[in-house]
Design an enzyme around this catalytic site. Structure first.
Site: not given
Length: 231
Positions: A37, A55, A141, A145
């Site tokens: 994708t 998306d 970020y 995670k």
């Protein structure tokens, strides 16, 4: 433990960087088909590769993909975004976008494909984390995670009854466009892909790709002040 030969896989973000390397490694190990994708996919030369527009922040698009890819038995949640701004200075829209893509995106994919994996014998769900899952100092970020790591650990428990292997992958910086401007030692995407697929085939629950990830994981038992990096 899942055999990759003759398997059908889905790799989100599979036309660049780590995703592309993982898709190529799957084919090298004999996968029969790989759905890859991208937000703007490009045609593939290999007939075993099926590029799909996706998306991961779009629930309806994910459900449509699940309706199309009902033969999948390996799912790799790789798609992600990186906005390195400090949390107190970042545009709030970037923080929200980071969590929508890096946390809720993989969860949406997992929810949509869990019944498919069950119907196809259990299979494997792979979530791409980061050494930054355990390290402070990387803004939204790293926080995203860390959240994905927790989600993966919960999904491992929830998907165990249907026989789905859930693999969490941690690594430092790989040599991809996403981190091209970050001055740090980097490992090759092919090396990461090999470690990921070795983990799948060996029945691993967690893959620590490199030494920096192994060191940071070991540091979790120490003072929190030692869990800091900067980018």
């Amino acid at each position: 433990m899942v055999t990759i030969k003759h398997a059908v896989a889905l790799v989100t973000g599979g036309q660049r960087g780590l995703g592309k390397a993982i898709a190529e490694a799957l084919l090298e190990r004999g996968a029969a088909k790989v759905y890859v994708t991208a937000r703007k996919p490009v045609p593939a030369d290999d007939p075993r590769v099926l590029p799909i527009s996706l998306d991961v922040t779009d629930p309806e698009a994910i459900e449509a993909l699940a309706g199309q890819a009902r033969d999948v038995n390996i799912v790799v949640n790789n798609a992600g975004v990186l906005f390195p701004s400090p949390l107190l200075k970042a545009d709030p829209a970037d923080v929200l976008a980071t969590f929508d893509t890096n946390v809720f995106g993989p969860l949406r994919v997992a929810r949509a494909f869990a019944p498919i994996l069950a119907a196809n014998g259990g299979g494997a769900l792979v979530d791409m984390h980061s050494v930054l899952s355990w390290a402070a100092g990387t803004g939204a970020y790293g926080a995203s995670k860390a959240a994905l790591w927790s989600i993966t650990n919960s999904l491992r428990v929830e998907l165990a009854p249907q026989g789905t292997q859930v693999v969490g992958v941690h690594l430092g910086f790989a040599d991809t466009d996403m981190v091209a401007d970050i001055p740090a030692q980097k490992i090759s995407p092919a090396e990461v892909a090999a470690a990921v697929l070795d983990g799948v085939e060996n029945g691993a629950a967690e893959v620590l790709v490199d030494e920096v990830s192994r060191r940071m994981k070991a540091a979790l038992s120490g003072p929190v002040e030692g869990l800091t990096v900067s980018i």
